[in-house]
Design a protein around this motif. Sequence first.
Motif, PDB file in Angstrom:
ATOM      1  N   LEU A 207       0.822  -1.211   0.000  1.00 42.79           N
ATOM      2  CA  LEU A 207       0.000   0.000   0.000  1.00 42.79           C
ATOM      3  C   LEU A 207       0.857   1.261   0.000  1.00 42.79           C
ATOM      4  N   ALA A 208       2.019   1.190   0.624  1.00 41.61           N
ATOM      5  CA  ALA A 208       2.897   2.373   0.660  1.00 41.61           C
ATOM      6  C   ALA A 208       3.303   2.807  -0.749  1.00 41.61           C
ATOM      7  N   LYS A 209       3.411   1.836  -1.651  1.00 34.17           N
ATOM      8  CA  LYS A 209       3.788   2.172  -3.024  1.00 34.17           C
ATOM      9  C   LYS A 209       2.695   2.974  -3.728  1.00 34.17           C
ATOM     10  N   SER A 210       1.466   2.866  -3.223  1.00 30.04           N
ATOM     11  CA  SER A 210       0.369   3.632  -3.823  1.00 30.04           C
ATOM     12  C   SER A 210       0.027   4.873  -3.014  1.00 30.04           C
ATOM     13  N   GLY A 211       0.862   5.190  -1.999  1.00 30.79           N
ATOM     14  CA  GLY A 211       0.656   6.416  -1.245  1.00 30.79           C
ATOM     15  C   GLY A 211      -0.164   6.276   0.009  1.00 30.79           C
ATOM     16  N   VAL A 212      -0.472   5.037   0.445  1.00 25.59           N
ATOM     17  CA  VAL A 212      -1.222   4.822   1.682  1.00 25.59           C
ATOM     18  C   VAL A 212      -0.243   4.313   2.742  1.00 25.59           C
ATOM     19  N   ASP A 213       0.072   5.187   3.692  1.00 26.86           N
ATOM     20  CA  ASP A 213       1.069   4.893   4.718  1.00 26.86           C
ATOM     21  C   ASP A 213       0.353   4.453   5.991  1.00 26.86           C
ATOM     22  N   LEU A 214       0.288   3.131   6.225  1.00 28.45           N
ATOM     23  CA  LEU A 214      -0.389   2.626   7.416  1.00 28.45           C
ATOM     24  C   LEU A 214       0.438   2.833   8.678  1.00 28.45           C
ATOM     25  N   VAL A 215       1.742   2.880   8.548  1.00 32.75           N
ATOM     26  CA  VAL A 215       2.606   3.028   9.718  1.00 32.75           C
ATOM     27  C   VAL A 215       2.375   4.373  10.392  1.00 32.75           C
ATOM     28  N   ASN A 216       2.297   5.435   9.577  1.00 26.49           N
ATOM     29  CA  ASN A 216       2.124   6.782  10.125  1.00 26.49           C
ATOM     30  C   ASN A 216       0.704   7.322   9.961  1.00 26.49           C
TER      31      ASN A 216
ATOM     32  N   LEU B  40      -6.649  -4.972   8.852  1.00 21.27           N
ATOM     33  CA  LEU B  40      -6.210  -4.095   7.760  1.00 21.27           C
ATOM     34  C   LEU B  40      -7.262  -3.029   7.458  1.00 21.27           C
ATOM     35  N   VAL B  41      -8.530  -3.415   7.477  1.00 23.93           N
ATOM     36  CA  VAL B  41      -9.607  -2.446   7.249  1.00 23.93           C
ATOM     37  C   VAL B  41      -9.588  -1.376   8.333  1.00 23.93           C
ATOM     38  N   ARG B  42      -9.421  -1.785   9.582  1.00 21.81           N
ATOM     39  CA  ARG B  42      -9.378  -0.812  10.685  1.00 21.81           C
ATOM     40  C   ARG B  42      -8.228   0.168  10.492  1.00 21.81           C
ATOM     41  N   ALA B  43      -7.060  -0.353  10.120  1.00 18.62           N
ATOM     42  CA  ALA B  43      -5.900   0.517   9.931  1.00 18.62           C
ATOM     43  C   ALA B  43      -6.115   1.482   8.765  1.00 18.62           C
TER      44      ALA B  43
ATOM     45  N   LYS C 132     -10.182  14.891  -4.969  1.00 17.86           N
ATOM     46  CA  LYS C 132      -8.821  14.585  -5.401  1.00 17.86           C
ATOM     47  C   LYS C 132      -8.021  13.899  -4.302  1.00 17.86           C
ATOM     48  N   ASP C 133      -8.280  14.305  -3.051  1.00 25.30           N
ATOM     49  CA  ASP C 133      -7.507  13.746  -1.947  1.00 25.30           C
ATOM     50  C   ASP C 133      -8.150  12.480  -1.364  1.00 25.30           C
ATOM     51  N   LYS C 134      -9.213  12.018  -1.957  1.00 21.62           N
ATOM     52  CA  LYS C 134      -9.942  10.869  -1.424  1.00 21.62           C
ATOM     53  C   LYS C 134      -9.291   9.564  -1.858  1.00 21.62           C
ATOM     54  N   ARG C 135      -9.061   8.671  -0.914  1.00 24.70           N
ATOM     55  CA  ARG C 135      -8.563   7.322  -1.216  1.00 24.70           C
ATOM     56  C   ARG C 135      -9.647   6.338  -0.801  1.00 24.70           C
ATOM     57  N   THR C 136      -9.835   5.299  -1.577  1.00 25.92           N
ATOM     58  CA  THR C 136     -11.002   4.440  -1.393  1.00 25.92           C
ATOM     59  C   THR C 136     -10.626   2.975  -1.177  1.00 25.92           C
TER      60      THR C 136
ATOM     61  N   LEU D 111      -0.911   8.129   7.126  1.00 23.40           N
ATOM     62  CA  LEU D 111      -0.905   9.253   6.193  1.00 23.40           C
ATOM     63  C   LEU D 111      -1.340   8.806   4.803  1.00 23.40           C
ATOM     64  N   LEU D 112      -1.993   9.734   4.095  1.00 27.66           N
ATOM     65  CA  LEU D 112      -2.405   9.475   2.722  1.00 27.66           C
ATOM     66  C   LEU D 112      -1.717  10.457   1.797  1.00 27.66           C
ATOM     67  N   GLN D 113      -1.224   9.944   0.683  1.00 28.38           N
ATOM     68  CA  GLN D 113      -0.587  10.768  -0.341  1.00 28.38           C
ATOM     69  C   GLN D 113      -1.186  10.420  -1.700  1.00 28.38           C
ATOM     70  N   PRO D 114      -1.005  11.271  -2.683  1.00 26.56           N
ATOM     71  CA  PRO D 114      -1.494  10.929  -4.030  1.00 26.56           C
ATOM     72  C   PRO D 114      -0.850   9.635  -4.507  1.00 26.56           C
ATOM     73  N   PRO D 115      -1.545   8.876  -5.341  1.00 28.37           N
ATOM     74  CA  PRO D 115      -0.973   7.629  -5.865  1.00 28.37           C
ATOM     75  C   PRO D 115       0.353   7.881  -6.568  1.00 28.37           C
ATOM     76  N   LYS D 116       1.291   6.980  -6.346  1.00 33.49           N
ATOM     77  CA  LYS D 116       2.607   7.107  -6.963  1.00 33.49           C
ATOM     78  C   LYS D 116       2.655   6.329  -8.271  1.00 33.49           C
ATOM     79  N   ASP D 117       3.524   6.758  -9.162  1.00 29.11           N
ATOM     80  CA  ASP D 117       3.759   5.996 -10.385  1.00 29.11           C
ATOM     81  C   ASP D 117       4.301   4.620 -10.009  1.00 29.11           C
ATOM     82  N   GLY D 118       3.796   3.619 -10.646  1.00 28.40           N
ATOM     83  CA  GLY D 118       4.241   2.262 -10.324  1.00 28.40           C
ATOM     84  C   GLY D 118       3.429   1.622  -9.227  1.00 28.40           C
ATOM     85  N   GLY D 119       2.465   2.389  -8.666  1.00 30.07           N
ATOM     86  CA  GLY D 119       1.612   1.832  -7.625  1.00 30.07           C
ATOM     87  C   GLY D 119       0.341   1.215  -8.165  1.00 30.07           C
ATOM     88  N   ALA D 120       0.188   1.187  -9.474  1.00 33.72           N
ATOM     89  CA  ALA D 120      -1.025   0.637 -10.066  1.00 33.72           C
ATOM     90  C   ALA D 120      -0.805  -0.810 -10.486  1.00 33.72           C
TER      91      ALA D 120
END
Length: 509
Positions: free
Chosen positions: A22-31, A63-66, A85-89, A33-42
């Motif tokens: 998930l971190a490769k797609s911009g979803v940081d579960l450790v911290n 995982l759902v809770r996190a 734009k900032d919404k992750r689903t 944080l959400l970021q825009p999708p990264k190239d190569g995360g698809a």
Amino acid sequence: MTTALTLSSDQADAFDAISDLLAKSGVDLVNGLLQPPKDGGAGQVFAILGKAGSGKTALLAELVRALNDAGVDTISGDWEGRKRKDKRTLAILAPTNKAASVLRNRGVAATTIHRILYTPIYDPEYEKIAEWLAGERDRPTVEGLTDEALDRAHAFYQTVPSIPGALATAGLRGSDFITGWKRRDDPLDIGFVDEGSMLDEKQFEDLSEIFSTLVLFGDPAQLAPVGQSGSMVFDAMPEPRKRELGRIHRQAADNPILDLAHALADPEVDFQRFERMVEEAASRDARVVVSPRADAALMARSPMLVWRNATRIRLIHAFRAAYGAPETALLPGEPLICDGIELPLKHRKKRIDLEARGLIKGAQTIYLGEGRKPGFSRLHVAGAEEPQVNAATIIKIEKPGEEEPFIPSAARMGAAFIHGAACTIHKAQGSQWRDVQVFAPDLYTAARMGRMEAGLPLWKRLAYVAITRAEERLLWVTQYRLARPTTPLGTDDLKADATPAPLTLTSET
């Protein structure tokens, strides 16, 4: 974030692997944080594999809770707000309504694959209420709805975040606010698919197009989808994209049902030895029962699980005879299984309407009575969030030794059904019932034939799937005999007096 307090070592390892994905797609579960999708995360696909009780559902829920804690929005398939734009689903999916309801009963907001592939179109006036409930606009004024009705909807939504449920408390039916369905246009970020072993290649392709990150949760010991030569979609995935859970988490550690299921992995266990193990388990634990007779009353809500179609038809005939069902009609309370939609291609919208209400192939339903028009039936769809429907139906009652079934409901087109007092073990995948009856003579026949599937005796795969459908009690039925019911068949347990929401399909169009 730490997972050691709630997850075992194998679950924690899988959790970390998904976190990295998930971190490769911009979803940081450790911290968080959400970021825009990264190239190569698809186009990322991963599989969590494990046998019954290994903790797949517990890991999925964690995982759902996190993801929710990090701000990812869970999409239910009932209604979606304006895209930001900032919404992750995230969507949690299951192949059938019954499988989705098993997850919902465990606190996971699951929906069916179909409800994600096709999205509802809301009447603009009532969509204002949905947007208000979701916090996207101010409280609306809607003609025909009082302030008290809106208050009821708001109070419901605060407890159960379901837009259709909230609108229902305001006095609306699905046909009031949903005007149709359309194939999904907008992609989603993350998809979790439970019962991933049931996915066929077409479903897998469809989901891979929608989700940039797709995680399958599956059991490699189950039966592969029909027509896929014993393989499952995750079999071809590279090993680094898979994690297997080995520990047993579900139910009590000494659960005899799980013990029997896992004993099937021993190559030294043949059918005779396994049946002795069932008898020994039954002698010391009430959760396993060896019975010389099938229980007709239980078959009304939990189908007898069989291997062969001939056995299925024979048991259905015995069930109907035991309840005194007439040859030319159905009794309220008889179980049915949806066998697909019989509609020409030009009626694609009507097909979507039916499937969106839960009448997809394999759906378990209960017959409530005749519908409002000839050829229509009132039905209770097991596991659906809005279970009662009124639909055009083609109901086929098969008989032993006869090629042509009797058809007590004969709409020119609509949802097709077969009787559900017994069903094949293949069709039972993805479902669970409190009490499950397994027809042992069929498994013995499979064992004598010596058939194999994906390197394992077929009878063992059949037995494994059948046994693991039982949540609390397993009944091992040893003979072609039926225990007659002591009470008439009925529908009181389904609250059949509730008003069903009608479908738009008619037999005249």
